[in-house]
Enzyme design. Structure first.
Site: not given
Length: 356
Positions: A102, A253, A315, A339, A342
């Site tokens: 790069t 929950n 939380g 790399e 995406n």
């Protein structure tokens, strides 16, 4: 690594001695041939190893994955003299490697790189700079893609530089969101004289070498994401069991139970994609490159979402640096960028589907 993960992150420590201990277990050249000090393991083995290591420290494991990619490139594309010169000390991690592709002006468009290597007798004179180089300034060997010919990918060659080469210098250490246990700097070349004998492969072969390295690199970084997600699922599982609200554990929950089930399911799906791509690359299948891109795309996206959901389940505690889940979120966010972003992975997959 796990007991030191937070300290390495907060103090920005590059844990060289810890990595050398890992190298004693064979993790410095995992898929490098044994005759130069490598472990000679498969890509599937490598994926399993990097996932496991990443549960302890994703940032450090990600650097080790880049180092392994560089050693493999020298082992695979170097001649016998180059293999014997560089690989043994890299496999032991006595010396460390950095991958230099790069540039400030060429990220996703890597084939437009401008760093030039002008032939002068039996040497090249290298000028230009590289950006976002993992390990830059602290490592010893630099695998550099540079332009020896005309524009485009066919004008690119691959040179190996050693630290201390006159004209080789480094930019400031970057301040990053994550990946803080490995330094990142620009690498600068000002009339660096490099022997022709340090070129991997033929002139014009560099871009092909870089891309073949990245196929494995994409599996490696996806495997590091798997480790972070696996660790985050376990942290969420523990937190839901221990934390009480409204007079009962969060684990009671139903919504949170379902989300945890989804996280575990997506983790297993991502793991299977990565392992499948690793086998394809090991077997030299024609579709290996596109499967590596699919696996990198899917696993890094899904694993980041898993870690982020684990943080949400914690939380306000999840936002504190006393809790490891936030570090996994910070460390794997960049896996969707490096790399090959995406977005580029989607381009590769689409091109493969639509090419005539």
């Amino acid at each position: 690594m796990a007991p030191h993960m937070a300290e390495w992150d907060q103090k920005e420590i590059f844990p060289v001695e810890t990595m050398r201990k890992a190298a004693q277990l064979g993790f410095g050249g995992i898929y490098v041939k044994p005759d130069v000090g490598g472990s000679g393991l498969s890509r599937l083995d490598t994926s399993i190893i990097f996932e496991a290591l990443s549960t302890g420290c994703t940032s450090t494991t990600a650097y080790m994955s880049i180092h392994n990619m560089c050693v493999w490139m020298i082992d695979t594309f170097g001649n016998e003299e180059q293999r014997r010169k560089f690989c043994p000390s890299l496999c032991s991690m006595e010396k460390l490697a950095s991958y230099c592709l790069t540039e400030p002006g060429s990220g996703s468009d890597a084939a437009s790189l401008l760093t030039s290597a002008r032939r002068k007798g039996d040497t090249y004179v290298l000028n230009g700079s590289k950006a976002f180089i993992s390990g830059g300034g602290d490592t010893d060997v630099y695998v550099v893609m540079c332009r020896t010919g005309g524009p485009g990918p066919k004008g690119i060659s691959c040179l190996v530089l050693e630290k201390g080469t006159p004209g080789l210098s480094f930019g400031k250490k970057e301040k990053k969101v994550g990946w803080n246990s490995q330094p990142t700097r620009a690498v600068i070349f000002e009339d660096c004289v490099v022997p022709v004998g340090n070129r991997l492969g033929a002139e014009g072969q560099g871009f092909s070498i870089a891309m073949k390295g990245l196929n494995g690199g994409r599996i490696n970084i996806a495997s590091c994401s798997l480790g972070a997600a696996h660790a985050s699922v376990l942290l969420a599982q523990e937190h839901l069991t221990v934390r009480k609200q409204f007079g009962e554990p969060l684990a009671n929950n139903q919504y949170l139970r379902f989300r945890l089930a989804e996280m575990a399911t997506r983790l297993v799906a991502a793991r299977l994609m990565v392992r499948n791509a690793a086998r394809a690359l090991q077997d030299g299948r024609e579709d290996a490159a596109v499967l590596c891109s699919m696996a990198k795309l899917f696993a890094t996206d899904e694993c980041f979402a898993i870690c982020n959901q684990a943080l949400q389940m914690h939380g306000g505690y999840g936002y504190l640096k006393d809790y490891a889940v936030q570090q996994f979120v910070r460390d794997i966010r960049v896996h969707q960028i490096l790399e090959g972003t995406n977005e580029v992975m989607r381009m590769i997959v689409a091109r493969n589907l639509l090419q005539g």
